[in-house]
Design a protein around this motif. Sequence first.
Motif, short mmCIF file in Angstrom:
data_model
loop_
_atom_site.label_atom_id
_atom_site.label_comp_id
_atom_site.label_asym_id
_atom_site.label_seq_id
_atom_site.Cartn_x
_atom_site.Cartn_y
_atom_site.Cartn_z
N ARG A 113 -9.35 -15.69 -0.50
CA ARG A 113 -9.63 -15.59 0.94
C ARG A 113 -8.56 -16.31 1.76
NH1 ARG A 113 -16.00 -16.02 -0.22
NH2 ARG A 113 -16.41 -13.77 -0.25
N ALA A 114 -8.05 -17.40 1.23
CA ALA A 114 -7.00 -18.13 1.93
C ALA A 114 -5.73 -17.28 2.07
CB ALA A 114 -6.68 -19.43 1.21
N LEU A 115 -5.53 -16.36 1.15
CA LEU A 115 -4.36 -15.48 1.19
C LEU A 115 -4.58 -14.23 2.03
CD1 LEU A 115 -3.32 -15.81 -2.55
CD2 LEU A 115 -1.90 -16.47 -0.58
N GLY A 116 -5.77 -14.10 2.59
CA GLY A 116 -6.04 -12.97 3.47
C GLY A 116 -6.56 -11.74 2.77
N ALA A 117 -6.91 -11.84 1.50
CA ALA A 117 -7.43 -10.67 0.78
C ALA A 117 -8.87 -10.39 1.19
CB ALA A 117 -7.37 -10.91 -0.73
N ARG A 118 -9.23 -9.10 1.13
CA ARG A 118 -10.63 -8.72 1.28
C ARG A 118 -11.27 -8.82 -0.10
NH1 ARG A 118 -8.30 -4.63 5.13
NH2 ARG A 118 -7.91 -3.32 3.30
N VAL A 119 -12.28 -9.66 -0.24
CA VAL A 119 -12.87 -9.98 -1.53
C VAL A 119 -14.17 -9.21 -1.72
CG1 VAL A 119 -13.80 -11.81 -2.99
CG2 VAL A 119 -11.83 -12.27 -1.51
N HIS A 120 -14.31 -8.56 -2.87
CA HIS A 120 -15.52 -7.82 -3.22
C HIS A 120 -16.00 -8.35 -4.57
CE1 HIS A 120 -14.10 -4.67 -0.31
NE2 HIS A 120 -12.93 -5.07 -0.77
N GLN A 121 -17.16 -8.98 -4.62
CA GLN A 121 -17.68 -9.50 -5.88
C GLN A 121 -18.76 -8.56 -6.41
OE1 GLN A 121 -17.75 -13.96 -4.44
NE2 GLN A 121 -17.68 -13.91 -6.68
N VAL A 122 -18.53 -8.07 -7.64
CA VAL A 122 -19.36 -7.02 -8.22
C VAL A 122 -19.67 -7.35 -9.68
CG1 VAL A 122 -19.54 -4.57 -8.79
CG2 VAL A 122 -18.31 -5.28 -6.72
N GLY A 123 -20.95 -7.36 -10.04
CA GLY A 123 -21.33 -7.53 -11.44
C GLY A 123 -21.02 -8.90 -11.99
N THR A 124 -21.09 -8.99 -13.31
CA THR A 124 -20.88 -10.28 -13.97
C THR A 124 -19.69 -10.27 -14.92
OG1 THR A 124 -22.40 -9.68 -15.76
CG2 THR A 124 -23.33 -10.86 -13.87
N GLU A 125 -19.03 -9.11 -15.09
CA GLU A 125 -17.89 -9.01 -15.99
C GLU A 125 -16.75 -8.26 -15.33
OE1 GLU A 125 -18.86 -7.29 -19.72
OE2 GLU A 125 -20.37 -8.80 -20.22
N TYR A 126 -15.55 -8.48 -15.86
CA TYR A 126 -14.36 -7.81 -15.35
C TYR A 126 -14.51 -6.29 -15.36
CZ TYR A 126 -9.67 -5.79 -15.48
OH TYR A 126 -8.58 -5.00 -15.25
N SER A 127 -15.14 -5.75 -16.41
CA SER A 127 -15.26 -4.29 -16.52
C SER A 127 -16.03 -3.69 -15.36
CB SER A 127 -15.92 -3.92 -17.85
OG SER A 127 -17.20 -4.52 -17.96
N GLU A 128 -17.02 -4.40 -14.85
CA GLU A 128 -17.79 -3.90 -13.71
C GLU A 128 -16.96 -3.94 -12.43
OE1 GLU A 128 -22.27 -5.17 -14.19
OE2 GLU A 128 -20.99 -6.75 -15.01
#
Length: 315
Positions: A113-128
């Motif tokens: 977020r400090a770098l200005g990215a739009r953050v989307h948190q999804v699921g509990t693993e990288y694959s999701e």
Amino acid sequence: MPQLTYDEVKSAAARIAGQVRPVSLAPADSDPDGARVWFACEFLQHTGTFKARGAANFTAAHKEAGTMPEAGVVIASGGNAGIACAWAAARHGVPADVFLPETSPAVKVAGLRALGARVHQVGTEYSEALAASRAYAADTGALESHAYDHPLIAAGAGTLLEEVAAALPAVDTVIVAAGGGGLFAGTAAAADHHGIRTVAVEPEHSRALNAALAAGAPVPVEVRSVAADALGARLVSPAALDWAQHPGTRSVLVPDDAIVAARQHLWDAYRIAVEPAGATALAALRSGAYAPAPGETVCVVLCGANTDPGDLVPR
């Protein structure tokens, strides 16, 4: 021909020259068995990990080619690749959307977020997160980057070895942590050119490369490790498997307690605070998973430091 070549690493080195920090090398304490051990302090890199190299190469290559869309770039990540992608995108004025698991460390989310990215948190693993990022790319036209399975990303990571070989000509072996295999593939491609052995180190229960070697093809693996946020790929890249089958490379596994101990040792002995993945390569030496020969010159890559050091025990 290898799926990733030394020429690609050389092209990446020319493309990102001046954009990344040259790796710093530091001698470790004397090895009781007579090996000479050096640390490649890549945790001092922009964004705190080697991932900045691949992200810089990927973004610059697409800007040069005129193939960066207005929608910008999208990536799925456990955290570090996303931070690097956001950093490289910001340098070029490119929007960045980063998908990562809900379980990602808060320090990495804050960095994004400090770098200005739009953050989307999804699921509990990288694959999701990866599946969600691909759906987003299809909907918006954003350019898909990848945490490790892309030739521009892996070639950028390999520029680290070029710097190590130039600064430490006597090096015999370089030891790197492996998750999805981008750092390993790039390192091995460059190391092979210089006659240097590459050792890939994975947690026992997050072993995508080691399992692929045993099966002869990339196969899904379970992910359960203290270093899973950075080394939690369920499937290794074909380029990494290709290089792992080369006689100049080795694959070894370490238990989580060895990773934790190596991380604590780096703090106790050197006041270096790295994330668990950043200590995984050293865990191979300290646990005996890789035993260098007397007189062998070994370079251990300390690959990242996006961590909360509060769990390191003061001594």
